[in-house]
Every structure is written in structure tokens, then in C-alpha cells.
Design a protein around this motif. Structure first.
Motif, PDB file in Angstrom:
ATOM      1  N   SER A 301       0.816  -1.215   0.000  1.00 32.91           N
ATOM      2  CA  SER A 301       0.000   0.000   0.000  1.00 32.91           C
ATOM      3  C   SER A 301       0.849   1.264   0.000  1.00 32.91           C
ATOM      4  CB  SER A 301      -0.922   0.004   1.223  1.00 32.91           C
ATOM      5  OG  SER A 301      -0.163  -0.015   2.415  1.00 32.91           O
ATOM      6  N   GLN A 302       2.158   1.117  -0.225  1.00 31.28           N
ATOM      7  CA  GLN A 302       3.034   2.286  -0.240  1.00 31.28           C
ATOM      8  C   GLN A 302       3.041   2.926  -1.623  1.00 31.28           C
ATOM      9  OE1 GLN A 302       4.876   3.643   2.406  1.00 31.28           O
ATOM     10  NE2 GLN A 302       3.668   2.223   3.639  1.00 31.28           N
ATOM     11  N   TYR A 303       3.102   4.265  -1.639  1.00 35.52           N
ATOM     12  CA  TYR A 303       3.297   5.007  -2.883  1.00 35.52           C
ATOM     13  C   TYR A 303       4.794   5.364  -2.941  1.00 35.52           C
ATOM     14  CZ  TYR A 303      -1.797   5.650  -2.658  1.00 35.52           C
ATOM     15  OH  TYR A 303      -3.157   5.452  -2.583  1.00 35.52           O
ATOM     16  N   THR A 304       5.564   4.507  -3.571  1.00 34.76           N
ATOM     17  CA  THR A 304       7.013   4.604  -3.451  1.00 34.76           C
ATOM     18  C   THR A 304       7.605   5.863  -4.080  1.00 34.76           C
ATOM     19  OG1 THR A 304       7.208   3.236  -5.430  1.00 34.76           O
ATOM     20  CG2 THR A 304       7.311   2.111  -3.307  1.00 34.76           C
ATOM     21  N   ASN A 305       6.882   6.483  -5.000  1.00 38.11           N
ATOM     22  CA  ASN A 305       7.397   7.676  -5.665  1.00 38.11           C
ATOM     23  C   ASN A 305       6.606   8.926  -5.314  1.00 38.11           C
ATOM     24  OD1 ASN A 305       9.591   7.067  -8.052  1.00 38.11           O
ATOM     25  ND2 ASN A 305       8.350   5.277  -7.562  1.00 38.11           N
ATOM     26  N   ALA A 306       5.841   8.860  -4.229  1.00 36.75           N
ATOM     27  CA  ALA A 306       5.022  10.022  -3.848  1.00 36.75           C
ATOM     28  C   ALA A 306       5.874  11.246  -3.565  1.00 36.75           C
ATOM     29  CB  ALA A 306       4.174   9.674  -2.625  1.00 36.75           C
ATOM     30  N   TRP A 307       7.067  11.021  -3.050  1.00 39.64           N
ATOM     31  CA  TRP A 307       7.935  12.149  -2.686  1.00 39.64           C
ATOM     32  C   TRP A 307       8.246  13.050  -3.881  1.00 39.64           C
ATOM     33  CZ3 TRP A 307      12.672  12.407  -5.111  1.00 39.64           C
ATOM     34  CH2 TRP A 307      13.152  11.234  -5.698  1.00 39.64           C
ATOM     35  N   ARG A 308       8.092  12.549  -5.080  1.00 38.60           N
ATOM     36  CA  ARG A 308       8.367  13.380  -6.261  1.00 38.60           C
ATOM     37  C   ARG A 308       7.336  14.497  -6.390  1.00 38.60           C
ATOM     38  NH1 ARG A 308      12.382  10.774  -8.988  1.00 38.60           N
ATOM     39  NH2 ARG A 308      12.629   8.564  -8.443  1.00 38.60           N
ATOM     40  N   TYR A 309       6.102  14.226  -5.993  1.00 42.44           N
ATOM     41  CA  TYR A 309       5.105  15.312  -5.968  1.00 42.44           C
ATOM     42  C   TYR A 309       5.469  16.325  -4.883  1.00 42.44           C
ATOM     43  CZ  TYR A 309       0.841  17.849  -4.816  1.00 42.44           C
ATOM     44  OH  TYR A 309      -0.059  18.854  -4.519  1.00 42.44           O
ATOM     45  N   ARG A 310       5.874  15.825  -3.716  1.00 39.30           N
ATOM     46  CA  ARG A 310       6.288  16.725  -2.639  1.00 39.30           C
ATOM     47  C   ARG A 310       7.418  17.641  -3.098  1.00 39.30           C
ATOM     48  NH1 ARG A 310       9.845  13.644   0.938  1.00 39.30           N
ATOM     49  NH2 ARG A 310      11.257  14.338  -0.712  1.00 39.30           N
ATOM     50  N   ASP A 311       8.421  17.072  -3.744  1.00 41.30           N
ATOM     51  CA  ASP A 311       9.549  17.884  -4.219  1.00 41.30           C
ATOM     52  C   ASP A 311       9.110  18.853  -5.304  1.00 41.30           C
ATOM     53  OD1 ASP A 311      11.161  16.621  -2.423  1.00 41.30           O
ATOM     54  OD2 ASP A 311      12.485  15.672  -3.892  1.00 41.30           O
ATOM     55  N   TRP A 312       8.157  18.421  -6.123  1.00 42.17           N
ATOM     56  CA  TRP A 312       7.632  19.322  -7.160  1.00 42.17           C
ATOM     57  C   TRP A 312       6.977  20.549  -6.519  1.00 42.17           C
ATOM     58  CZ3 TRP A 312       2.714  21.152  -8.252  1.00 42.17           C
ATOM     59  CH2 TRP A 312       2.562  21.812  -9.474  1.00 42.17           C
ATOM     60  N   VAL A 313       6.206  20.338  -5.474  1.00 35.12           N
ATOM     61  CA  VAL A 313       5.558  21.449  -4.777  1.00 35.12           C
ATOM     62  C   VAL A 313       6.611  22.390  -4.196  1.00 35.12           C
ATOM     63  CG1 VAL A 313       4.131  22.067  -2.781  1.00 35.12           C
ATOM     64  CG2 VAL A 313       3.423  20.201  -4.288  1.00 35.12           C
ATOM     65  N   ILE A 314       7.630  21.825  -3.554  1.00 32.72           N
ATOM     66  CA  ILE A 314       8.683  22.648  -2.956  1.00 32.72           C
ATOM     67  C   ILE A 314       9.362  23.500  -4.024  1.00 32.72           C
ATOM     68  CG2 ILE A 314      10.965  22.528  -1.861  1.00 32.72           C
ATOM     69  CD1 ILE A 314       9.914  20.079  -0.288  1.00 32.72           C
ATOM     70  N   GLN A 315       9.686  22.880  -5.149  1.00 31.50           N
ATOM     71  CA  GLN A 315      10.357  23.628  -6.211  1.00 31.50           C
ATOM     72  C   GLN A 315       9.431  24.641  -6.866  1.00 31.50           C
ATOM     73  OE1 GLN A 315      13.573  23.719  -6.750  1.00 31.50           O
ATOM     74  NE2 GLN A 315      13.728  22.274  -5.029  1.00 31.50           N
ATOM     75  N   ALA A 316       8.146  24.342  -6.927  1.00 30.53           N
ATOM     76  CA  ALA A 316       7.200  25.311  -7.487  1.00 30.53           C
ATOM     77  C   ALA A 316       7.195  26.592  -6.665  1.00 30.53           C
ATOM     78  CB  ALA A 316       5.794  24.706  -7.534  1.00 30.53           C
ATOM     79  N   PHE A 317       7.259  26.480  -5.354  1.00 33.30           N
ATOM     80  CA  PHE A 317       7.326  27.673  -4.506  1.00 33.30           C
ATOM     81  C   PHE A 317       8.685  28.359  -4.645  1.00 33.30           C
ATOM     82  CE2 PHE A 317       3.535  25.955  -2.490  1.00 33.30           C
ATOM     83  CZ  PHE A 317       2.833  27.108  -2.177  1.00 33.30           C
ATOM     84  N   ASN A 318       9.744  27.577  -4.677  1.00 32.40           N
ATOM     85  CA  ASN A 318      11.066  28.187  -4.808  1.00 32.40           C
ATOM     86  C   ASN A 318      11.214  28.942  -6.130  1.00 32.40           C
ATOM     87  OD1 ASN A 318      12.309  27.646  -2.348  1.00 32.40           O
ATOM     88  ND2 ASN A 318      13.072  25.650  -2.995  1.00 32.40           N
ATOM     89  N   ARG A 319      10.649  28.412  -7.212  1.00 36.53           N
ATOM     90  CA  ARG A 319      10.741  29.078  -8.514  1.00 36.53           C
ATOM     91  C   ARG A 319       9.692  30.172  -8.682  1.00 36.53           C
ATOM     92  NH1 ARG A 319      11.022  23.642 -10.353  1.00 36.53           N
ATOM     93  NH2 ARG A 319       8.927  23.873 -11.232  1.00 36.53           N
ATOM     94  N   ASP A 320       8.830  30.316  -7.677  1.00 33.50           N
ATOM     95  CA  ASP A 320       7.737  31.288  -7.747  1.00 33.50           C
ATOM     96  C   ASP A 320       6.869  31.043  -8.975  1.00 33.50           C
ATOM     97  OD1 ASP A 320       6.169  33.317  -6.747  1.00 33.50           O
ATOM     98  OD2 ASP A 320       7.319  34.923  -7.700  1.00 33.50           O
ATOM     99  N   MET A 321       6.477  29.780  -9.150  1.00 35.40           N
ATOM    100  CA  MET A 321       5.565  29.443 -10.236  1.00 35.40           C
ATOM    101  C   MET A 321       4.285  30.269 -10.096  1.00 35.40           C
ATOM    102  SD  MET A 321       3.777  25.757 -11.109  1.00 35.40           S
ATOM    103  CE  MET A 321       5.326  24.949 -11.525  1.00 35.40           C
ATOM    104  N   PRO A 322       3.836  30.924 -11.149  1.00 36.56           N
ATOM    105  CA  PRO A 322       2.575  31.678 -11.041  1.00 36.56           C
ATOM    106  C   PRO A 322       1.457  30.790 -10.510  1.00 36.56           C
ATOM    107  CG  PRO A 322       3.668  32.163 -13.120  1.00 36.56           C
ATOM    108  CD  PRO A 322       4.437  31.032 -12.483  1.00 36.56           C
ATOM    109  N   TYR A 323       0.685  31.327  -9.584  1.00 36.64           N
ATOM    110  CA  TYR A 323      -0.285  30.492  -8.890  1.00 36.64           C
ATOM    111  C   TYR A 323      -1.331  29.920  -9.841  1.00 36.64           C
ATOM    112  CZ  TYR A 323      -3.834  28.860  -5.662  1.00 36.64           C
ATOM    113  OH  TYR A 323      -4.758  28.077  -4.999  1.00 36.64           O
TER     114      TYR A 323
END
Length: 976
Positions: A301-323
Motif C-alpha cells: 500500500s506504499q506510494y514509493t514515488n510520492a515524494w516526487r510530488y512533494r519535491d515538485w511542490v517545494i520547487q514550485a514555490f522556490n521558482r515562484d511558479m505563477p499560482y
């Protein structure tokens, strides 16, 4: 609640350990009696870890989220399952249509004891743990529904009060949206309001200050003075990056007296890579981010690659992606025609990492519940509307029609889970081929063992009478050894123990042992027991044969009706779960056996125990499994099993490495509209509802969203609507000030609280949109205001007029959240890793990575995060609750993390073998509090060291104890 002033502890001015507490007022009887420092030092120690924690006021978020939880999960459940018998008719004297009615209860007493689910009859009845009550009649709730009720009672059974001014929509009228509905403030286009006129023109630094000051002046209040520079940098550092400033950063800012010092500090922290870690975590609450599922296949029941979405969110804020792009990427990143499409694809983890129900319930219900999860997360997260409340009927309070919900449901029903490989096609193909070989061999082993288990159970059934007779003899003479009885009868002693429990139980749900029970009650002869035992054995064998014949017929029916799996249209869930594997039998008519005979079959031969709760076993009495089954295998059977397992071990050892992929979503090969579910029931279907946006948010009549799934059109409609911008602006304001301008961030509807400063919200939203949806630009505008830089000092006169600080006459003192608390302890000790991104870690084992990189499991949250109010990742969370419970205080006393990091910090500031001096105390205060110690604090620390060393032989880490105490203090735990 403990009041430190009355205890007379550490009340001297400047004592860092309780600087966040209000000072005693002259003449109020709470001033501390004069005592020598040395008299008080012996009371410092671990006792201070209890006393240094100030009572934190409950956050409004706790109320808001609990009300959302009730409206989304509890009220519909009560209406659907309980109202027919327990509303107006009040069966057994119980009504469930109000909180008071549930607490009052019926003829058996209170149905709900707030905060105590184990003592609540409602929970006992639905969980079937009560001795007599089994509710609802004729069925049992799904595990998730029971868990929701338990959680609701644990919350205190919140039941929102309907504001008088909110009109209740009647179920028996045709739904219509009026012009008044469309003119509701949250639905209107954004405007740019004129700046208000204020009297004190010197205080305002920005337009924001003009709006705040106007409200204060209207109420006869004044803003607070600016906070000290040390307080300001600490506040800003926690706000933007979630970490304390270093002593060097603190001193540099204090010394920098240039007019640009503050703006430079703001810009530096906004450009820090740690900014995305802090603000990305805020968003992950909304996205109900998790890395596993409660309902996944056992052990998988593990989502082994879920952390890639988490990192995407972090980088979206760091790059100031337009909301607006941030919104569209999470709803339809796979469909965007954008130059960075590959970098946006991970955004659909917002949808794909939500709750999946797999085979936990029947497929139609499971898929409907999954779509509800996505609609709820989208509507509350992006639009601040509780659209999920319209799943069963027109929304009771907001202009959201029942058909609006099912229009959105069609979009989600036309969207399927998809994994996007991040490896070459040949690598993916090789891995999948090898994985198929492994799974096929695992299936062969399982099939072989199942066949042996069934065959053995039939063989054992021919000894049924022996188990009854051995039990009878044991009852007649309790001194007889059951092991000896088993040996004498030629039966298995472990199975006999199970049979003894079964035959002496009162919980059986079939009538076939009534003669046996009567015999036990009145006594009888061995001959009578023998006759009953032989009759029951004959019945058992007949039931086994009947079920076997029915299974063979059903197997033919199922296989002949099993649809062929089309790779192009097959619907998969995470971990390769094929939806069709369970869906195709839903409409088939299968060969049954009588209910009571089926229960007997379960008791004796069932592969899953559904009835014998008293046995606490997983299988029927004769259905052997695992080691017990394998111990019966001999000769070629045993060799065959060993051969298969050796082959499997070899395959696994030669498996290629798993390839990386993104959890995402894609359009279904056959998109279409949903039929409404009458009363939310997936088995009672009504009219088809065309896919479209919410009617009240559309310009005129909503247009069909029929390009593919309609998801991209939906994303564009949401991102382009001013309501989504208002919701995000409010969320950013909330995370800077502790409360939003709208204090119900997930509910901008009529049941939500109106904005405290509506003109300011409009101004900031207009600026946000005009600034190309730049989150960092909005941060900067807020942070450069005088409003943000106010002191948090309490003023009694202002508090009398505005006790909740709704008008922002001061800054709100705030407790560190779970992640900032843990990360700060590591940062101060010098063990926090600066690494950004990467696979998640187990925080209980890794004391280096930031908390945002810790595994987030729905099945079991990290203990420390849960203790300090980390939200339930099964539900979109709009605002963290802030609780104050004894276990939080005990954490500082008993936590391995705090004790270990205190030891590391002790080595960092002092080394080993050197005596503590005032300079070391100063360094400790600089690291933990960002300031120098006072003379009294230095003396207090030295006296404490002397006291511990004098009492302990050998000394027991006095410096470590001292640092543990400082890390437990208010000044560390709270931000002014």
C-alpha cells in the motif's frame, strides 16, 4: 491549568524561560516574593519542562476543520444510515438529528460521550462490539465510516450551529440560483478598492497598513509599537523558512541600521531554498499528501514515488511558479500545452495521491468515494467551497446544486490513474516482464497452498465428531488433559483448543448446535453426545459438499462473463491494482447457499472469519494456513513447494532495480458524463448530468466541459476565477498572521465567517492577479507592512475591545508547529542536514533530514508530528489545529530526540571536561533564544550545575539536563 506566576518560579525580569508569559500587573497579588536565586535553582531541573509551556489558545482552524469534517463525513452518514429510524420516529427513544439528542441518548443511555468513543453506545453499535446492539439494521458500516465516527467523537462530537441569517434550502423545491446568490461577495469579480482615509498618516508604511489602521481607528484602537529587531528576524525566519536565525544572522541584522535592512532580509529569505520547504509543506496539508493508503493491497500500500510530488511542490514555490499555473498543473498538468509540460506533469500527484479504496468496498461505492475525495480537495483547496456537501442533495446553504456535484463527478469519472516512467522504455519493459514472472510464481504458490488447505479441510471434516466428543469429555471432567484427549481421539491438540472455544461460546450465529447446547445445559450421557456429534459431522460434510458444488458453478459463471482486459482501456489503481478484477462480478447472479448454512461453512472452512469474533482467528476451524498447513505436507508435495520457493527466491534476487516514475492522472479512453446517484447511492442511478463548471461561478449558463475528460477546461475555469485567487491570498495571510482575513479558509460560503477586512482582501487579490499571480511578490508586500512588524505585547484595554485580535492591533504570538519545532531542535544542535529534496525518510530513525522529508503515512503518523497537531492526511486540511495537552509537555521530558540533541548541543557549546562559565551560558542563549543571557540567568545556570554535581555521584550530565530544560521553555517554543 498551571499558572507560573502563582508558583513563584523564574519570575525575575528578563528570565528567558517565561518571557512569552504576561507580566504580573502591580497590585494584582501575583508578583513574586523575593527569594535568593540559589533557593530557587533546585526547582529548575525537569520540573521546569512542565511549567515552562504556556497554554496555547485553541486555533480557529481546529473549529473550522472539525465543522468541515462533520459536514463532509458525518452528517451525510447519519442522514443515510440512521435518520429513517432515529429522527422523528425516535426508535428506542433515540434521535440522531442533533448533538444534544445524541448526548441525551435513548432508553439505553447516552449514545455519544464526547471525546470518549470507547464509552459511546453509537460507536459500540456500529462497530458491533456491544453485547446486543448491531447497527444499522441488516448491515455493518464500512471500516472508513466507523473510523470517521470514532474520529468525530474523539474531536468532541462537534455539530455546527447554523447561523440565523443563512437560508436553509428545502429539499422539495426546484433548485435555482438567484441574482442575490450571484451577488454574494466571494463570487463577484475582483475590484481595486480606494485606499481608506486614516488619521495617523505617520504609522502606515504600505497600503495594507491603511486598511488595517482604518479598522483600528473606527474601533477606537491604536496599533502596537514595532517589535524589537531580534523578535522581528526570528518571526520572519520562522514564517519564511521554518528555521531559527543563526546567531551570526541575528547579530548582522541587529547591527544593520540602514533603511533597506528589513527589505534585504525579506528578499534573502524569499530566495532561500528552504523557503519552498516551509511553504510547500503548508500546501501539502491542503493536498492531503501521503505516501501510503489505508485500503491498499496487504503489504503493498506504499506510494514509493510520492515524494516526487512533494519535491515538485517545494520547487514550485522556490521558482515562484505563477499560482494560476500551479492550480492548472495539479488538476490537469498532463494536458497542458506548455513549454515546461514535463516539469508540470508531477503536479497531478494532487489527484493521484488521494485516497484509493481498492477492494475495501464494492467497486461502484469505492469509485464514487474516490471521486468525492478529489472533488472535495479541489473545491475546498482551490475555491474554498464545500461542494462535497451536494453529493446527496442540493447544498443546504450555498448555491451549489446536486447536479453541479455530479457534473464535476463526470470529469473525475473520465480521469484515470496513470504512472509516468522516468526511465527509458526498454528499462521499463524489462522490469515489467521480470515482475510478471515473480507475480505469476507467487500466484502459483498461493494457488497450490489454497488447494491443499481446502483438500485438507475436507479430510479433517471427517473427524468432526471426534472434536465434539473430546470437548464433551473435557467438560464432564475438567481435570482431564486436553492434550491427552486429543491423542486418544487421534486429533490435533491445537485444533481441539479452537473447537473447545467454539463449542462453549454463546456467539454462534447459526442454529445447528442447539441440540449440543441443550445437552450441555441439562447434562446427558455419552451416547447422546455421540449421536449429536455424528449428526453434526454429517451436516458439516453436507455443507462442505454443497458449498463446493456452488463454488464450481459460480466459477464457470464468473469466468464465462469475465471481460477481456484491454490494455488501452483497463483501469488501474496504484501498485498495479486492476479495477476490473472486482467490478465484473457486481451484476452477476451467482449460485447461493442458505445463509445459516453459509455461516456454518465460514465457521468450519471459511478462508476469512466473519462471524467468530470470540476466536480472534482469521480462518475457519478446519482451514489450516501457513506453517500449520505446511507441516502436513509430505513427499512430492513438500518437494514441489520447496522447488517453487527456490525458483521464486532466485527470481527476486535477480530482479532489476525498480525504475522511477511519477504518480499522475490521465484522461480515460472513453470519457463521458455521470448519472446522478440518488441520495448519493451508486446503485440508484438517475439522469445523466453533462460535465460543466459550478453554475454560480460561471458567466451565464455554464458551458459543457467535454474536451476529453473536461479536466483541462475545469482547471482553466478554476484558475481564472477570482475566488481561487481570493482563497490563496487568504491562505498566505493566514500563514503570516495565524488567522486569515476569512477565518474559515476552506469555506468561503455562507456558513464560513465573513472577512474581517473585506476591502483589504479585495486589494490584495487585485494586486496578486495584476502581479502575474506571484506568491513571492505578495509575501513581500505583506512583510514590508507596519502591520506585520507590530509587537505581540498584550494590551489590556485593546484586548477588552477586540479579545480575538480580529482587527490586528498587535502581532499574534504563535507556537511552533510540529515541523518547525523538530527542525529547530536539530538546527540548534547543529545536526540538521541542508540537503534539498529526495526520497522520504523515517523521522524516528533519521535525526538529520528536515521534517518535510519525513514519511507521511495514513496508516500511522509519526508520533511527534501527530502529538503536535500534524493533520490527518486522509482529508484536505485548511488550517492546523493548536492543542495544549499534557502529553505535549511530557514529550520534552521523555523524548529520545530532545535528550539526544541536548547531548549533542552540550558537546557543541562546551566540549567535555571543561567547567561551565558565563560565556558558555551566553552562547547557549544566543543559539536557542537569539539573545544574551541576563546576569541572573547566568547565575541561575551556574548554581544549577553546582547543585546537580553536588547531589549526583558521579554527576549525571548537568549541562545536558540544563539544555533539555531550555529547549522545553516558552521562549523557544513560541514566536513573538
Amino acid at each position: 491549568m498551571i499558572t507560573i506566576q502563582r508558583l513563584g518560579l523564574l519570575q525575575a525580569p528578563g528570565t528567558g524561560l517565561n518571557r512569552t508569559l504576561p507580566r504580573p500587573c502591580p497590585g494584582n497579588g501575583l508578583t513574586e516574593p523575593k527569594r535568593p536565586v540559589c533557593e530557587r535553582v533546585n526547582r529548575l531541573g525537569l520540573m521546569l519542562a512542565f511549567l515552562a509551556l504556556a497554554a496555547a489558545p485553541p486555533g480557529a482552524g481546529a473549529v473550522a476543520d472539525s465543522e468541515d469534517f462533520f459536514e463532509l463525513r458525518i452528517r451525510p452518514l447519519l442522514v443515510e444510515k440512521c435518520y429513517s429510524c432515529h429522527s422523528e420516529t425516535a426508535s428506542s427513544g433515540l434521535k440522531v438529528n442533533s448533538r444534544q439528542a445524541l448526548i441525551q441518548g435513548g432508553t439505553l443511555g447516552p449514545a455519544v460521550v464526547p471525546g470518549k468513543p470507547a464509552e459511546s453506545l453509537l460507536i459500540q453499535a456500529v462497530d458491533h462490539t456491544h453485547s446486543r446492539l448491531r447497527m444499522p439494521l441488516g448491515e455493518k458500516l464500512r471500516p472508513q465510516q466507523i473510523a470517521d465516527l470514532v474520529r468525530w467523537v474523539e474531536m468532541g462530537a462537534p455539530w455546527p450551529r447554523t447561523p440565523v441569517e443563512v437560508p436553509l434550502v428545502s429539499d422539495d423545491r426546484e433548485f435555482e440560483i438567484t441574482e442575490k446568490d450571484r451577488q454574494y461577495w466571494a463570487f463577484l469579480p475582483v475590484r481595486s478598492p480606494a485606499l481608506p482615509t486614516v488619521q495617523d498618516t505617520r504609522w502606515a508604511r504600505t497600503a495594507i497598513d491603511r486598511f488595517i489602521l482604518a479598522g483600528l481607528e473606527d474601533a477606537g484602537l491604536k496599533p502596537s509599537p514595532e517589535a524589537g529587531r531580534r523578535e522581528l528576524i526570528r518571526r520572519l525566519s520562522y514564517n519564511l523558512i521554518g528555521l531559527p536565525p543563526t546567531p551570526a544572522e541575528m547579530d548582522a541584522f541587529v547591527r544593520d541600521r540602514s533603511p533597506q535592512a528589513w527589505s534585504r532580509l525579506v528578499d534573502r529569505l524569499l530566495e532561500s531554498p528552504h523557503y519552498g520547504e516551509r511553504w510547500g509543506r503548508y500546501w501539502l496539508d491542503v493536498a492531503r499528501y501521503a505516501e501510503d493508503d489505508l485500503y491498499g493491497p496487504a503489504g503493498n500500500s506504499q506510494y514509493t514515488n510520492a515524494w516526487r510530488y512533494r519535491d515538485w511542490v517545494i520547487q514550485a514555490f522556490n521558482r515562484d511558479m505563477p499560482y494560476d499555473l500551479f492550480v492548472k498543473a495539479q488538476i490537469a498538468g498532463d494536458l497542458l500545452q506548455h513549454e515546461d509540460r514535463d516539469r508540470l506533469l508531477a503536479g497531478t500527484g494532487f489527484l493521484s495521491l488521494g485516497v484509493w479504496y481498492y477492494g475495501a468496498v464494492q467497486a461502484p461505492q469505492a469509485r464514487a468515494d474516490e471521486r468525492f475525495d478529489r472533488i472535495d480537495a479541489i473545491s475546498r483547496g482551490f475555491l474554498g467551497l464545500t461542494v462535497g456537501c451536494a453529493r446527496c442533495h442540493d447544498h443546504k446553504y450555498d448555491p451549489i446544486a446536486f447536479k453541479d456535484y455530479w457534473a464535476l463527478d463526470g470529469i473525475m469519472a473520465s480521469t484515470v490513474y496513470r504512472e509516468y516512467p522516468l526511465a527509458p522504455a526498454e528499462t521499463v519493459e524489462a522490469y515489467r516482464e521480470h515482475d510478471k514472472k515473480v507475480k505469476d510464481l507467487e500466484d502459483s504458490i498461493k494457488k497450490f497452498l489454497d488447494e491443499q488447505s481446502v483438500q485438507l479441510s475436507e479430510m479433517l471434516a471427517w473427524k468432526t465428531s471426534r472434536y465434539l466428543l473430546a470437548t464433551w469429555k473435557s467438560l464432564q471432567d475438567p481435570d482431564l488433559s486436553r492434550d491427552q484427549l486429543a491423542q486418544a481421539e487421534g486429533i490435533d491438540p491445537e485444533l481441539l483448543e479452537g473447537w473447545f472455544a467454539y463449542l462453549t461460546s454463546e456467539e454462534r450465529q447459526h442454529p445447528y448446535l442447539k441440540a449440543w447446547d441443550d445437552l450441555r445445559a441439562r447434562g446427558g450421557t455419552l451416547a447422546e453426545a455421540t449421536r449429536i456429534a455424528e449428526d453434526f459431522q454429517a451436516l458439516s460434510l453436507a455443507v462442505f459438499a454443497e458449498k463446493k458444488e456452488a463454488d464450481e458453478k459460480n466459477h464457470i459463471i464468473v469466468e464465462s462473463n469475465k471481460p477481456k482486459v484491454d490494455p488501452e482501456t483497463a483501469v488501474y489503481l496504484p501498485n498495479g491494482f486492476l479495477v476490473e478484477d472486482i467490478c465484473h462480478i457486481c451484476e452477476l447472479t451467482l449460485e447461493p447457499i442458505a445463509r445459516e448454512r453459509y455461516i456454518l461453512w465460514l465457521d468450519l472452512f471459511g478462508a476469512t472469519d466473519l462471524t467468530n469474533s470470540f476466536m480472534k482467528e482469521d480462518y475457519g476451524l478446519f482451514r489450516l494456513q501457513d506453517k500449520k498447513l505446511e507441516s502436513t505436507l509430505e513427499g512430492e508435495w513438500k518437494t514441489y513447494l520447496a522447488t517453487l520457493r527456490t525458483r521464486l527466491e532466485g527470481l527476486k534476487s535477480s530482479s532489476p532495480s525498480a525504475y522511477a516514475y511519477l504518480h499522475g492522472m490521465a484522461d480515460s479512453a472513453r470519457p463521458g458524463d455521470s448519472r446522478i446517484h440518488v441520495r448519493g447511492n451508486p446503485y440508484d442511478l438517475g439522469d445523466t448530468t453533462p460535465r460543466r463548471f459550478l453554475t454560480v461561478l460561471a458567466n451565464g449558463s455554464p458551458q459543457p466541459l467535454d474536451r476529453g475528460s473536461g479536466r483541462l477546461q475545469l482547471a482553466e475555469a478554476i484558475a481564472g476565477h477570482p475566488l481561487s485567487a481570493r482563497v490563496m491570498v487568504n491562505r498566505i495571510w493566514q500563514n503570516h498572521f495565524g488567522q486569515g482575513i476569512v477565518r474559515t479558509p476552506g469555506n468561503f460560503g455562507r456558513l464560513g465567517t465573513p472577512p474581517t477586512h473585506p476591502e483589504l482582501l479585495e486589494y490584495l487579490t487585485h494586486r496578486f492577479i495584476q502581479g502575474n499571480y506571484s506568491v513571492k511578490a505578495l509575501h513581500r508586500e505583506i512583510l514590508l507592512s507596519a502591520t506585520y512588524r507590530q509587537s505581540s505585547l498584550h494590551r489590556a484595554a485593546a484586548a477588552t475591545k477586540d479579545p480575538e485580535n480580529r482587527l490586528l492591533w498587535r502581532a499574534n504570538r504563535r507556537r511552533l508547529d510540529a515541523e518547525a519545532l523538530r527542525d529547530s531542535i536539530l538546527a540548534i544542535a547543529g545536526t540538521l542536514s541542508p540537503d534539498i529534496g529526495g526520497a522520504s525518510v523515517d523521522l524516528s530513525k533519521d535525526a538529520r533530514r528536515r521534517s518535510v522529508y519525513g514519511q507521511v503515512n495514513r496508516s500511522k503518523l509519526d508520533g511527534m508530528l501527530a502529538l503536535f497537531d500534524f493533520p490527518d492526511p486522509s482529508l484536505s486540511s485548511q488550517q492546523r489545529a493548536v492543542t495544549n495537552v499534557p502529553s505535549q509537555k511530557l514529550f520534552f521530558l521523555n523524548s529520545k530526540l530532545v535528550w539526544e540533541q541536548a547531548g549533542i548541543l552540550a558537546d557543541r557549546v562546551h566540549g567535555k571536561g571543561n567547567r561551565l562559565d558565563g560565556r558558555t551560558v551566553d552562547r547557549v542563549y544566543q543559539l536557542i533564544f537569539g539573545r544574551q543571557a541576563t546576569q541572573e540567568e547566568r547565575q541561575l545556570a551556574l548554581n544549577f550545575m553546582d547543585s546537580v554535581e553536588a547531589r549526583s555521584h558521579p554527576p549525571t550530565d548537568p549541562l545536558r539536563q540544563y539544555l533539555q530544560t531550555l529547549l522545553s521553555s516558552n521562549e523557544f517554543l513560541f514566536v513573538d
